[in-house]
Scaffold this active site. Structure first.
Site, PDB file in Angstrom:
ATOM      1  N   ASP A 173      32.664  37.097  37.567  1.00  0.00           N
ATOM      2  CA  ASP A 173      33.540  38.304  37.877  1.00  0.00           C
ATOM      3  C   ASP A 173      34.398  38.663  36.778  1.00  0.00           C
ATOM      4  O   ASP A 173      34.287  37.759  35.995  1.00  0.00           O
ATOM      5  CB  ASP A 173      34.287  37.890  39.373  1.00  0.00           C
ATOM      6  CG  ASP A 173      35.046  39.193  39.932  1.00  0.00           C
ATOM      7  OD1 ASP A 173      34.806  40.098  39.378  1.00  0.00           O
ATOM      8  OD2 ASP A 173      35.456  38.851  40.905  1.00  0.00           O
TER       9      ASP A 173
HETATM   10  C1  BGC Z   1      36.386  42.081  41.479  1.00  0.00           C
HETATM   11  C2  BGC Z   1      34.923  42.495  41.562  1.00  0.00           C
HETATM   12  C3  BGC Z   1      34.435  43.790  40.989  1.00  0.00           C
HETATM   13  C4  BGC Z   1      35.299  43.716  39.388  1.00  0.00           C
HETATM   14  C5  BGC Z   1      34.665  45.009  38.695  1.00  0.00           C
HETATM   15  C6  BGC Z   1      37.053  42.316  40.115  1.00  0.00           C
HETATM   16  O1  BGC Z   1      38.396  42.482  40.054  1.00  0.00           O
HETATM   17  O2  BGC Z   1      36.712  40.940  41.926  1.00  0.00           O
HETATM   18  O3  BGC Z   1      34.403  42.525  42.724  1.00  0.00           O
HETATM   19  O4  BGC Z   1      33.399  43.949  40.991  1.00  0.00           O
HETATM   20  O5  BGC Z   1      36.432  43.616  39.237  1.00  0.00           O
HETATM   21  O6  BGC Z   1      35.576  46.064  39.176  1.00  0.00           O
END
Ligand code: BGC
Length: 839
Positions: free
Chosen positions: A737
């Site tokens: 993530d």
């Molecule tokens: C989230 C993810 C997301 C990523 C990209 C993170 O803050 O937890 O689920 O895909 O950002 O936007």
């Protein structure tokens, strides 16, 4: 550190002006983006409608055509179509609100009241953009007085009160008015409306479950209750169609709604900054309530009402040593309404050695639309092996194995977990070992805890007991060393391009053997920033061909874009029903169809990897991202996630299920530790992922921000290498993530940060920059390259193994990426664009 992704804003201004008629949609779509497919919007509407859960109906619904309806509540206008954050921040071309939806479907609304509400709402609309993670939980309600309500009651027969609740990433719901609870203004509105109208229908437009204990205060003056969820740009119109009877409600709850928040077994420690002990163990959601506290349930798991009247009858229950097949005939015995029924099968396990919940979902199927008088037979086929339990303590004599205990497996069939009648059973004479596994990701012996188990009182009633959780015994250092891959002999550049691998004239290993250490390190991270110039504008990140040297070798840059409810890029994209709304359909076939059209939109828009589905369990109703996730049940979660992945990937693009694993609260999400037994992990928190991985083979998968039993998920060798890859056979690309938490590997002090991560086989840091106290930075750390030179450092074989995982993804996506590049370069297309612009 506060996370501040570059392309997030919370700005919903593009969606605030709702469309008011179907006729308007085609011109809106044409102006916004002619490539948006009306078939996707139509299917999204159907999915949103099929996910609407009717909780109460004394006959007020569907609204008869001749009745005038007074609609109260600002959320009829400021409708929450989706939650906030990466999973909701889609640039939708339009969004319906409920008032427009009701008018569209021909409901006679009280126009005077609507005008008053519109005027007040327009004057009290908050700023359109919200700071990341500080989204509103609700918008203040319009105050009403008796005069407004009684004059409306003089003009209309029935009332609707709309309650709106936002949901969002990086922000849990709170036990406060306006979040989990009603505000005073909302209570006042309900008091006055239910006093003035004989029948009030409450529509709840919420991403997550909220308190519904207040319904009891109004008795039968609340004649109907509709859980609308957040159905995307077509959601409000879909709800209106259900209220008007144009579409039959057929949604079923994917969570238990308890009498009060404190009744949930997960409340202790929820939201803690450091650690949450998952003490309820396997007794999550209905597994707890049906076993220990059935009287604390307002609405049981699987529940939902229909306009149609159904009967169901098991016409065949055939069992053998390995499976049970249940054939169920559903008949619409009503005379007025069509509808769809969901047949649910539950198993009660013997529980001789292992504590077992009273019931677990074992299978489900949904009918097609049945007109009055129509009937349909559904077949539910359940493999006993899929019902195995994970013995993490050795109680059955088979530690770290998936086992079926001896005894009677009783099956019940019905319309929710409560209303399911026993139909058949299978008795096993002795314990059956279904699969041997190894201890993995067990709780840290330095942080032991007691977990819930089942005991019986003198009358044989189930009561909560507690037992010590088995803690880790494995030497991780040894496990990693035993498993280090052999390196390919580096060959230097032999001129092999990735296209040669695609064409079958060279092997992937031959390609990888040419790569330099720097190139291998580049493949292990994405481009440094979100909205990378290497990808489609507005992307969440780019991986693969992040350097000229890699691109020269044919490694294409791959665009990753959020997310579950639509494609989050700079361009317009369809805003689709949220995860909970989709799951409430209990219809994987429909979800797969929708995901396939979503996949087509990805191809048109230039999103190669969709950062979806979100598939963490609804462990606690306050988790801010529950709206993105499906359910408290792993079978439903796994089947729905597999449907999304299969649909998306049928179009040549990739899905990336997330967040692996145990991301069940948003507060302190980048540092808090989910402390959970191996058994609960295997049977619940990992189970959905396992089903999805085995069934749909997602090309990518994202780890979570949190720690699991002390280890950050992006460093978790046991989760990613031992379980996901070795045990489940996963061959795709694992990404973090966004960013990672800096740490030194406790078992290999020569490794830190990205080197620590690569050892776990978390292949790619996304995006690729470094996270500091001042926020994400657009430079890469050197931990990978530096560690290779050290004793105990990363090996070449590990880097090559990671590179293979990344290149596998690039190869799978190459046809779509190349087709896009060809289309963009085609003179016809350039000409058309120029004409469009001048015209
Ligand atoms: C989230 C993810 C997301 C990523 C990209 C993170 O803050 O937890 O689920 O895909 O950002 O936007």
């Amino acid at each position: 550190m506060t996370q501040t992704p570059a392309v997030e804003s919370g700005d919903r201004s593009h969606a605030l002006a709702p469309v008011e008629s179907v006729a308007q949609i085609s011109s809106v779509l044409r102006d916004a983006d002619p490539s948006l497919d009306p078939r996707l919007a139509a299917l999204a509407r159907r999915a949103a409608a099929d996910g609407v859960v009717l909780l109460r109906n004394d006959g007020v619904l569907p609204f008869a055509a001749d009745r005038r309806i007074a609609v109260f509540g600002r959320a009829q206008l400021d409708w929450f179509a989706v939650g906030y954050g990466s999973g909701g921040d889609v640039k939708a071309p339009y969004s319906w609100n409920l008032l427009a939806g009701l008018r569209d479907v021909g409901v006679q609304v009280d126009d005077e009241l609507a005008a008053a509400t519109s005027a007040w709402t327009a004057a009290h609309r908050p700023a359109t953009s919200a700071e990341w993670g500080r989204w509103p939980h609700h918008l203040p309600e319009m105050p009403v007085d008796d005069e407004l309500v009684t004059t409306a009651a003089a003009r209309s027969e029935d009332a609707v009160v709309v309650i709106g609740r936002a949901a969002g990433e990086a922000r849990d719901s709170l036990l406060e008015p306006g979040s989990y609870f009603l505000t005073d203004a909302e209570s006042d509105l309900l008091d006055r409306v239910t006093a003035a109208f004989a029948r009030t229908v409450v529509v709840i437009d919420a991403g997550n479950v909220m308190d519904l204990g207040w319904l009891a205060r109004y008795g039968d003056r609340i004649a109907g209750v509709v859980l609308a969820w957040q159905g995307g740009m077509e959601g409000a119109r879909a709800v209106a169609a259900v209220l008007a009877g144009e579409i039959a409600p057929s949604g079923r709850l994917t969570d238990t709604i308890a009498a009060t928040y404190d009744d949930y077994p997960s409340v202790v420690g929820f939201g803690d900054p450091e650690a949450t002990v998952y003490a309820e163990d396997v007794f999550v959601g209905y597994r707890y309530f049906e076993t220990f506290a059935p009287d604390r349930v307002l609405y049981p798991f699987g529940f939902g009402l229909d306009y149609a009247e159904f009967t169901q009858r098991v016409v065949r229950a055939s069992t053998d040593a390995d499976r049970i097949e249940l054939e169920v005939e559903v008949a619409n015995v009503g005379t007025e309404h069509s509808g769809r029924q969901t047949v649910q099968a539950y198993v009660s396990k013997p529980g001789t050695a292992l504590a077992q919940p009273a019931r677990e979902l074992a299978g489900f199927a949904k009918t097609s639309l049945l007109a009055p008088g129509q009937r349909e037979r559904l077949v539910l086929s359940i493999d006993l092996a899929d019902l195995a339990s994970y013995d993490d303590a050795g109680t059955t004599g088979h530690r770290d194995c998936w086992v079926l205990e001896p005894g009677e497996y009783r099956f019940a069939v019905g319309t929710d977990v409560r209303r399911a009648e026993p139909v058949a059973s299978i008795t096993l004479d002795e314990v059956r070992v279904i699969r041997e596994a190894v201890e993995a990701a067990a709780p840290d012996p330095a942080a032991p805890f007691r977990r819930m188990t089942l005991e019986r009182d003198a009358d044989g009633r189930a009561v909560v007991g507690w037992e010590p959780v088995p803690t880790a015994t494995v030497d991780r250092r040894e496990r990693v060393l035993d498993d280090l891959p052999t390196a390919l002999e580096p060959t230097g550049d032999r001129g092999i391009r990735l296209d040669d691998v695609a064409a079958g004239t060279a092997t992937l290993d031959e390609f990888v053997a040419q790569l330099t250490l720097d190139e291998l390190a580049l493949l292990a991270r994405g481009d440094l920033v979100m909205d990378s110039p290497l990808g489609t504008p507005g992307n969440a990140g780019v991986l693969g061909g992040v350097s000229a040297s890699l691109r020269t070798k044919g490694v294409r840059p791959v665009t990753a874009a959020d997310g579950p409810s639509g494609i989050r890029l700079s361009s317009y994209a369809s805003l689709l029903p949220s995860g909970t709304a989709l799951a409430s359909t209990w219809d994987p076939a429909l979800v797969r169809e929708l995901a396939a059209l979503h996949g087509q939109e990805m191809v048109r828009k230039g999103a190669d990897v969709l950062l979806a589905p979100g598939m963490n369990l609804h462990r606690n109703p306050l988790c801010g991202r529950n709206f993105e996730y499906f359910s408290e049940d792993p079978l439903l979660t796994g089947r729905l996630a597999a449907a999304v992945v299969a649909g998306v990937q049928s179009q040549g693009v990739a899905a990336c299920p997330k967040h692996f694993a145990a991301n069940n609260q948003e507060a302190f999400r980048t540092r808090h530790d989910s402390r959970v037994s191996q058994r609960a992990l295997r049977e619940l928190y990992l189970r959905g992922f396992e089903l999805c991985v085995r069934e749909a083979k997602p090309l990518a998968l994202m780890t979570s921000y949190n720690r699991v039993n002390g280890v950050w998920a992006h460093y978790h060798h046991d989760l990613v290498t031992t379980v996901l890859r070795a045990e489940w056979g996963y061959e795709g690309c694992v990404i973090t993530d966004w960013w990672l938490e800096s740490a030194v590997d406790p078992d290999f002090p020569a490794l830190a940060d990205n080197a620590y991560r690569v050892r776990a086989q978390v292949d790619v840091l996304m995006p690729g920059g470094v996270k500091t106290d001042d926020g994400p930075q657009a430079y890469a750390d050197d931990t990978i390259v530096e560690s290779v030179a050290r004793d105990d450092g990363l090996t070449l074989g590990e880097l090559q193994r990671g590179a293979r995982n990344v290149l596998g993804l690039v190869l799978a996506l190459a046809p779509v990426i190349d087709a896009r590049a060809t289309a963009a370069a085609s003179p016809r297309r350039r000409c058309a664009t120029a004409t469009d612009a001048s015209g």
